[in-house]
Design a protein around this motif. Structure first.
Motif, PDB file in Angstrom:
ATOM      1  N   PRO A 265       0.788  -1.269   0.073  1.00  0.00           N
ATOM      2  CA  PRO A 265      -0.106  -0.011  -0.007  1.00  0.00           C
ATOM      3  C   PRO A 265       0.939   1.361  -0.057  1.00  0.00           C
ATOM      4  CG  PRO A 265      -0.091  -1.266   2.073  1.00  0.00           C
ATOM      5  CD  PRO A 265       0.492  -1.832   1.070  1.00  0.00           C
ATOM      6  N   GLU A 266       1.874   1.238   0.656  1.00  0.00           N
ATOM      7  CA  GLU A 266       2.833   2.392   0.553  1.00  0.00           C
ATOM      8  C   GLU A 266       3.421   2.839  -0.804  1.00  0.00           C
ATOM      9  OE1 GLU A 266       3.246  -0.483   2.225  1.00  0.00           O
ATOM     10  OE2 GLU A 266       3.048   0.281   4.291  1.00  0.00           O
ATOM     11  N   GLU A 267       3.414   2.143  -1.805  1.00  0.00           N
ATOM     12  CA  GLU A 267       3.610   2.326  -3.255  1.00  0.00           C
ATOM     13  C   GLU A 267       2.359   2.582  -3.952  1.00  0.00           C
ATOM     14  OE1 GLU A 267       6.732   3.068  -4.080  1.00  0.00           O
ATOM     15  OE2 GLU A 267       7.132   2.572  -1.763  1.00  0.00           O
ATOM     16  N   GLN A 268       1.422   2.832  -3.358  1.00  0.00           N
ATOM     17  CA  GLN A 268       0.143   3.179  -4.226  1.00  0.00           C
ATOM     18  C   GLN A 268       0.410   4.399  -4.988  1.00  0.00           C
ATOM     19  OE1 GLN A 268      -3.202   4.389  -1.621  1.00  0.00           O
ATOM     20  NE2 GLN A 268      -3.357   6.157  -2.808  1.00  0.00           N
ATOM     21  N   GLY A 269       0.283   4.449  -6.489  1.00  0.00           N
ATOM     22  CA  GLY A 269       0.340   5.314  -7.575  1.00  0.00           C
ATOM     23  C   GLY A 269      -0.739   6.336  -7.480  1.00  0.00           C
TER      24      GLY A 269
ATOM     25  N   ALA B  24       1.391   7.908   1.654  1.00  0.00           N
ATOM     26  CA  ALA B  24       1.578   8.451   3.287  1.00  0.00           C
ATOM     27  C   ALA B  24       1.057   9.917   3.324  1.00  0.00           C
ATOM     28  CB  ALA B  24       3.053   8.897   2.951  1.00  0.00           C
ATOM     29  N   ILE B  25       0.378  10.523   2.207  1.00  0.00           N
ATOM     30  CA  ILE B  25      -0.326  11.815   2.557  1.00  0.00           C
ATOM     31  C   ILE B  25      -1.645  11.333   3.291  1.00  0.00           C
ATOM     32  CG2 ILE B  25      -1.635  13.531   1.386  1.00  0.00           C
ATOM     33  CD1 ILE B  25       0.622  13.571  -0.874  1.00  0.00           C
ATOM     34  N   GLU B  26      -2.393  10.273   2.765  1.00  0.00           N
ATOM     35  CA  GLU B  26      -3.561   9.620   3.179  1.00  0.00           C
ATOM     36  C   GLU B  26      -3.384   9.419   4.750  1.00  0.00           C
ATOM     37  OE1 GLU B  26      -5.225   7.632  -0.918  1.00  0.00           O
ATOM     38  OE2 GLU B  26      -5.269   6.418   1.276  1.00  0.00           O
ATOM     39  N   GLN B  27      -2.322   8.741   5.134  1.00  0.00           N
ATOM     40  CA  GLN B  27      -2.150   8.402   6.514  1.00  0.00           C
ATOM     41  C   GLN B  27      -1.829   9.717   7.394  1.00  0.00           C
ATOM     42  OE1 GLN B  27      -2.899   5.224   7.545  1.00  0.00           O
ATOM     43  NE2 GLN B  27      -3.488   5.151   5.397  1.00  0.00           N
ATOM     44  N   ARG B  28      -0.853  10.472   6.722  1.00  0.00           N
ATOM     45  CA  ARG B  28      -0.604  11.746   7.723  1.00  0.00           C
ATOM     46  C   ARG B  28      -1.874  12.707   8.019  1.00  0.00           C
ATOM     47  NH1 ARG B  28       3.368  12.873   4.783  1.00  0.00           N
ATOM     48  NH2 ARG B  28       2.670  14.575   3.422  1.00  0.00           N
TER      49      ARG B  28
END
Length: 411
Positions: free
Chosen positions: A110-114, A351-355
């Motif tokens: 998931p971290e490499e979601q485009g 990362a933006i979604e999580q942060r």
């Protein structure tokens, strides 16, 4: 000396009605399935709502209920408006998301979601208001927020209807410092037979004093209202009875400058409402605002523009650009500042979604009075069938100030 103008529109403006419906649909899907992929567009016109778009979700939306609830909250509740919550027709043209787009977004890790699309997104901040927003836009929003409060209270200006627009012109000196409020334009829908002189007097004697007392938070900005005579233009056409979707067709995504910085800084062209955060049009614009605001608050510069760009299906941004307009307070070039931004902030979409906690039902509130400049706050929402506290406007948090100060050597 120069003049700069920004405008805002009320939640009853037809384009904003469309934005709010699109985001209400998005919130409903995210509340049931946080991994939902949504691109929802809305058209509103006389007696009619059309909702179209692409969706991949385990959730289900009762479109009639969501649309009517949203329209009712806005205030279109009377048949005489020719557009009201109980009688408008609703047409759904929603279908599944393209597998070609899905192939570019979803990854085994998931971290490499485009990124959900290509494009460039901008964030901006300056220090002329306590919320790090351009003053003309901030005041234009404030006018309509208070106008809506007066309308809902039903004690004064009882002739008000939901559709309205505002515009504020501020006079600046050659060092970009606000000197006075030059012109205020207010166009508000009203009941028939309301004297225009009464509306003008009420704007000057009821609305604006409440804006100053309830919304303007710094003495420096309050003082601008007393420096010279303000030119008021109230309902300049002479009458504004026919309004809302009956007066003008509304579409999602047609108020992107109102949604952002009122013409200050820049805009990449992508709209926000109705899009889940895999669409970097939305999530990266929020991330860029978060970066710009924290840079200004940390003292890196008095004004800051941040651009991020992405390629569809790629996780990492193609470029990061920073412009401090020659108002920086650190011994670094804008290019060096941009490189530090890339080190401080993980700008991959996941990362933006999580942060920023973007996979929550937090979006309907963003679709009125701008997506930027609001105070973060917590509310309770139903998430996967249970009440949960979620945070609105997380991109407005000043949670990176200390890290930025340390990275830039600011005491």
């Amino acid at each position: 000396m120069y003049l700069f103008t920004s405008e805002s529109v009320s939640e009853g403006h037809p384009d904003k009605v469309a934005d709010q419906i699109s985001d209400a649909v998005l919130d409903e899907l995210l509340s049931q399935d946080p991994s939902s992929k949504v691109a929802c567009e809305t058209l509103v016109t006389t007696g009619q709502v059309i909702v179209a778009g692409e969706v991949k979700s385990e959730g289900y939306v009762d479109l009639n209920e969501v649309v009517r609830r949203t329209i009712r909250r806005i205030g279109y509740t009377k048949a005489e408006y020719q557009f009201d919550a109980d009688s408008c027709g609703i047409l759904s043209a929603i279908h599944s998301q393209s597998p070609d787009i899905r192939r570019g977004v979803e990854r085994e890790s998931p971290e490499e979601q485009g990124a959900g699309d290509q494009g460039m997104m901008f964030g901006y901040a300056n220090n002329e208001t306590d919320r790090y927003m351009p003053l003309p836009l901030s005041l234009a929003h404030d006018i309509l927020i208070v106008l809506a409060e007066i309308r809902r209270e039903g004690k004064q200006m009882t002739y008000l209807r939901p559709d309205a627009k505002s515009q504020v012109t501020v006079e600046y000196d050659d060092r970009d410092r606000a000197q006075r409020i030059h012109t205020i334009v207010v166009s508000t829908q009203h009941d028939p037979d309301t004297p225009q002189e009464q509306i003008r007097q009420d704007v000057e004697n009821i609305l604006i004093p409440r804006v100053i007392s309830e919304r303007v938070r710094t003495p420096e900005v309050k003082a601008l209202f007393t420096k010279g005579e303000i030119n008021y233009l109230v309902n300049p056409t002479g009458q504004f009875v026919i309004g809302g979707p009956h007066g003008d067709t509304g579409l999602t995504g047609r108020k992107i400058i109102v949604d952002t910085y009122g013409g200050r800084g820049a805009h990449g062209g992508g709209a926000f409402s109705g899009k889940d955060p895999s669409k970097v049009d939305r999530s990266a614009a929020y991330a860029a605002r978060h970066i710009a605001k924290n840079l200004v608050a940390a003292g890196v510069s008095d004004e800051c523009l941040v651009q991020l760009s992405y390629a569809i299906g790629e996780a990492r941004p193609v470029s990061i650009y920073v412009n401090t307009y020659g108002k920086g307070h650190v011994q670094m070039s804008d290019g060096e500042i941009a490189r530090k931004v890339g080190d401080l902030f993980d700008l991959r979409p996941y990362a933006i979604e999580q942060r920023l906690q973007l996979r929550k039902p937090i979006y309907e509130e963003t679709a009125r009075y701008g997506h930027m400049g609001h105070l973060p706050r917590r509310v309770v929402r139903t998430v996967q069938g249970k009440p949960e506290e979620v945070e609105l406007f997380t991109w407005e948090k000043l949670d990176y100030v200390e890290r930025i100060k340390e990275a830039f050597g600011i005491k």
